[in-house]
Enzyme design. Structure first.
Site, PDB file in Angstrom:
ATOM      1  N   GLY A 102       6.430  44.742  49.110  1.00  0.00           N
ATOM      2  CA  GLY A 102       5.408  43.814  49.550  1.00  0.00           C
ATOM      3  C   GLY A 102       4.084  44.373  49.871  1.00  0.00           C
ATOM      4  N   GLU A 127      11.706  49.252  49.748  1.00  0.00           N
ATOM      5  CA  GLU A 127      11.533  48.747  48.358  1.00  0.00           C
ATOM      6  C   GLU A 127      10.344  48.236  47.582  1.00  0.00           C
ATOM      7  OE1 GLU A 127      15.709  45.886  48.460  1.00  0.00           O
ATOM      8  OE2 GLU A 127      13.723  44.822  48.882  1.00  0.00           O
ATOM      9  N   PRO A 128       9.338  49.516  47.754  1.00  0.00           N
ATOM     10  CA  PRO A 128       8.084  49.127  47.029  1.00  0.00           C
ATOM     11  C   PRO A 128       8.054  48.858  45.485  1.00  0.00           C
ATOM     12  CG  PRO A 128       8.250  51.497  47.686  1.00  0.00           C
ATOM     13  CD  PRO A 128       9.438  50.671  48.151  1.00  0.00           C
ATOM     14  N   ARG A 174       4.849  47.173  43.461  1.00  0.00           N
ATOM     15  CA  ARG A 174       3.686  47.320  43.146  1.00  0.00           C
ATOM     16  C   ARG A 174       2.891  48.395  43.715  1.00  0.00           C
ATOM     17  NH1 ARG A 174       0.957  42.096  42.454  1.00  0.00           N
ATOM     18  NH2 ARG A 174       2.447  41.359  43.727  1.00  0.00           N
ATOM     19  N   ARG A 205      -0.156  37.822  34.542  1.00  0.00           N
ATOM     20  CA  ARG A 205      -0.379  37.614  35.980  1.00  0.00           C
ATOM     21  C   ARG A 205      -1.441  36.588  35.970  1.00  0.00           C
ATOM     22  NH1 ARG A 205      -1.694  40.827  39.409  1.00  0.00           N
ATOM     23  NH2 ARG A 205      -0.679  40.042  40.994  1.00  0.00           N
ATOM     24  N   TYR A 209      -0.590  33.335  38.051  1.00  0.00           N
ATOM     25  CA  TYR A 209      -1.181  33.261  39.647  1.00  0.00           C
ATOM     26  C   TYR A 209      -2.659  33.173  39.613  1.00  0.00           C
ATOM     27  CZ  TYR A 209       3.228  35.851  39.695  1.00  0.00           C
ATOM     28  OH  TYR A 209       4.555  36.302  39.317  1.00  0.00           O
ATOM     29  N   CYS A 257      -1.786  30.049  21.782  1.00  0.00           N
ATOM     30  CA  CYS A 257      -2.115  28.722  21.607  1.00  0.00           C
ATOM     31  C   CYS A 257      -2.138  27.803  23.066  1.00  0.00           C
ATOM     32  CB  CYS A 257      -1.563  28.003  20.419  1.00  0.00           C
ATOM     33  SG  CYS A 257      -2.033  29.014  19.155  1.00  0.00           S
ATOM     34  N   GLU A 258      -2.696  28.323  24.004  1.00  0.00           N
ATOM     35  CA  GLU A 258      -2.621  27.508  25.226  1.00  0.00           C
ATOM     36  C   GLU A 258      -3.936  27.948  25.845  1.00  0.00           C
ATOM     37  OE1 GLU A 258       0.496  27.270  28.029  1.00  0.00           O
ATOM     38  OE2 GLU A 258       2.115  27.797  26.675  1.00  0.00           O
ATOM     39  N   TYR A 315       4.465  44.552  37.331  1.00  0.00           N
ATOM     40  CA  TYR A 315       4.521  43.036  36.594  1.00  0.00           C
ATOM     41  C   TYR A 315       3.806  42.859  35.525  1.00  0.00           C
ATOM     42  CZ  TYR A 315       6.641  43.006  41.337  1.00  0.00           C
ATOM     43  OH  TYR A 315       7.341  43.295  42.434  1.00  0.00           O
TER      44      TYR A 315
HETATM   45  N1  LLP Z   1      12.106  43.583  47.281  1.00  0.00           N
HETATM   46  C1  LLP Z   1      12.424  42.215  46.763  1.00  0.00           C
HETATM   47  C2  LLP Z   1      13.697  41.794  47.240  1.00  0.00           C
HETATM   48  C3  LLP Z   1      11.569  41.632  45.996  1.00  0.00           C
HETATM   49  O1  LLP Z   1      11.840  40.369  45.528  1.00  0.00           O
HETATM   50  C4  LLP Z   1      10.267  42.368  45.606  1.00  0.00           C
HETATM   51  C5  LLP Z   1       9.279  41.556  44.497  1.00  0.00           C
HETATM   52  C6  LLP Z   1      10.116  43.584  45.938  1.00  0.00           C
HETATM   53  C7  LLP Z   1      11.099  44.280  46.584  1.00  0.00           C
HETATM   54  C8  LLP Z   1       8.972  44.410  45.422  1.00  0.00           C
HETATM   55  O2  LLP Z   1       7.857  43.834  45.780  1.00  0.00           O
HETATM   56  P1  LLP Z   1       6.407  44.596  45.951  1.00  0.00           P
HETATM   57  O3  LLP Z   1       6.504  45.802  46.633  1.00  0.00           O
HETATM   58  O4  LLP Z   1       6.109  44.943  44.268  1.00  0.00           O
HETATM   59  O5  LLP Z   1       5.391  43.706  46.276  1.00  0.00           O
HETATM   60  N2  LLP Z   1       5.424  38.755  39.754  1.00  0.00           N
HETATM   61  C9  LLP Z   1       4.671  39.007  40.756  1.00  0.00           C
HETATM   62  C10 LLP Z   1       5.316  39.479  41.980  1.00  0.00           C
HETATM   63  C11 LLP Z   1       6.750  39.168  42.408  1.00  0.00           C
HETATM   64  C12 LLP Z   1       7.173  39.988  43.413  1.00  0.00           C
HETATM   65  C13 LLP Z   1       9.011  39.647  43.354  1.00  0.00           C
HETATM   66  N3  LLP Z   1       9.750  40.396  44.287  1.00  0.00           N
HETATM   67  C14 LLP Z   1       3.200  39.422  40.596  1.00  0.00           C
HETATM   68  O6  LLP Z   1       3.093  39.734  39.378  1.00  0.00           O
HETATM   69  O7  LLP Z   1       2.429  39.368  41.654  1.00  0.00           O
END
Ligand code: LLP
Length: 419
Positions: free
Chosen positions: A239, A273-274, A276, A312, A316, A343-344, A372
């Site tokens: 996150g 669990e990083p 991004r 993205r 979003y 085509c959108e 992503y």
């Molecule tokens: N752990 C779990 C259970 C998750 O669902 C996620 C992301 C992560 C770890 C990793 O999160 P991060 O560190 O990358 O924030 N497609 C969206 C982001 C969706 C995230 C889904 N879960 C975007 O492009 O912003």
């Protein structure tokens, strides 16, 4: 912090000119910087060295085998959410005891696959799932460690679609349900409830929601301890937000400082669990300008990358900086919508953006596309998936070939009877 910089007005990835890569591999092209990737992994490992957590890179951010392989060979584990990700994780030789498996919709087949490969932990999202894992573990004769994913009901300041720690979302179970699960753990004789998992959302730029959710969970763990129930693992999820525009996210050190004090007294193993944070600014998407189209109300720059390559912005309204690979301070700026070929009307990469004036044939870099980006790309409009290149100092490697037209139809069948 990343290693995409101008040298003499020419944009480089580490020591490789992006122009050279566009010429050699064509566009749209994802380009990754190994140095940036490694830096992000190291920064996190160092910030948390005192508690040496297991850092499981979240494959959904980018499941490129080459990228995951670099991370795994440098000590990372993997956070997976599907049988496909498990297959890929095993293909690159990831130690199954460094794999954690989340997701609300694991199928029986996927559960059996993961059980027989001896992964470290399932992050379980519901009682029904817990029952199924218990049943399948019994069938294959395995005692499996699981973590219960807790939904701590905290609000975060991010896009609604990527908020996961509010009660209203489909993720995890609330504290009461979790307590009921613990009280009835004898029913799950093939499982060892060894941990808790929290993941409250993505692109979170401040520490306080993490502090709030971890504090709630730590208190819960302490209460359970009084009832003689102890866990071995706490997975604090991913996150961590990054800079796309003018965000000022917490650094790894600030994040560590905010939360280590909370979790240290538990004296248990910590998992993170990083996704991004590690991959986001390690990648860009190179694209070529196809047409300029000026109307009475808008100036459009039509490029060869679209929502099929980088979803993205469309999904979003996400901001990605877009830079010319050849900077020229003398040509002036224009305000444009940068749009793809799909085509959108929702197919845009930037709206009302002021950029250096461009011409057809110019190449631009869409920044912050390492997480992503490719992992959410599709074949929409029957467009081929782009190629991917990994740069390592002054060398580079094609790590995924561009799809071709025959790849597009490889799995299709036209029954003679069906006309
Ligand atoms: N752990 C779990 C259970 C998750 O669902 C996620 C992301 C992560 C770890 C990793 O999160 P991060 O560190 O990358 O924030 N497609 C969206 C982001 C969706 C995230 C889904 N879960 C975007 O492009 O912003």
């Amino acid at each position: 912090m990343h290693f995409f910089d101008y040298k003499d007005n020419s944009l480089f990835c580490e020591n490789v000119a992006l122009k050279k890569l566009a010429e050699q591999f064509s566009t749209p092209l994802y380009v990754y910087s190994k140095k940036t990737l490694m830096r992000h992994l190291n920064v996190l490992q160092e910030a948390f060295s005192e508690i040496s957590p297991l850092l499981c890179f979240s494959m959904k951010a980018n499941s490129s085998l080459a990228m995951c392989n670099i991370l795994v060979k440098n000590g990372a584990g993997l956070d997976i959410v599907s049988g496909g990700e498990l297959y890929k994780a095993l293909k690159i030789g990831t130690d199954p005891q460094k794999i954690v498996y989340a997701g609300v919709g694991k199928t029986e087949e996927e559960i059996e696959f993961a059980l027989t490969k001896s992964i470290l932990l399932f992050n379980v999202e519901s009682i029904s799932e817990l029952k199924l894992i218990n049943k399948v573990a019994g069938k294959v004769g395995i005692k499996q460690k699981v973590s219960i994913r807790i939904n701590p009901d905290v609000d975060i300041n991010t896009h609604d679609y990527i908020t996961t720690g509010k009660k209203i979302t489909k993720f995890g179970v609330d504290f009461d349900t979790c307590r009921n699960i613990i009280n009835s753990r004898a029913e799950y004789s093939n499982l060892n409830i060894a941990g808790f998992h929290i993941h409250i959302g993505s692109q979170i730029t401040e520490s306080y929601p993490f502090v709030e959710s971890i504090t709630k969970t730590v208190n819960f763990i302490e209460e359970l301890k009084k009832d003689k129930f102890e866990i071995e693992y706490l997975n604090i999820g991913g996150g961590l937000g990054i800079v796309y525009k003018d965000e000022n996210p917490q650094s790894a050190e600030q994040f560590a400082e905010a939360i280590i004090d909370l979790i240290r007294p538990l004296n248990i193993k910590i998992i993170m669990e990083p996704g991004r944070f590690i991959a986001g600014n390690s990648g860009i998407l190179l694209t070529t300008v196809l047409y300029l189209k000026n109307t009475s109300v808008k100036n459009f720059v039509v490029i060869d990358a679209g929502m099929n390559d980088l979803l993205r912005p469309s999904l979003y309204n996400a901001y990605h900086e877009i830079l010319p690979i050849k900077k020229n301070d003398n040509v002036g700026n224009v305000k444009v919508d940068i749009v793809g070929p799909i085509c959108e009307s929702g197919d845009f990469l930037a709206k009302d953006r002021t950029i250096q004036k461009v011409n057809a044939g110019d190449i631009m870099a869409i920044m912050g596309a390492g997480a992503y980006g490719f992992s959410m790309a599709s074949n929409y409009n029957s467009r081929c998936l782009p190629a991917e290149v990994m740069v390592d100092n002054d060398t580079y490697f094609l790590v995924r070939k561009r799809q071709n037209y025959s790849d597009l139809i490889a799995n299709e069948n036209i029954p003679k009877e069906l006309i």
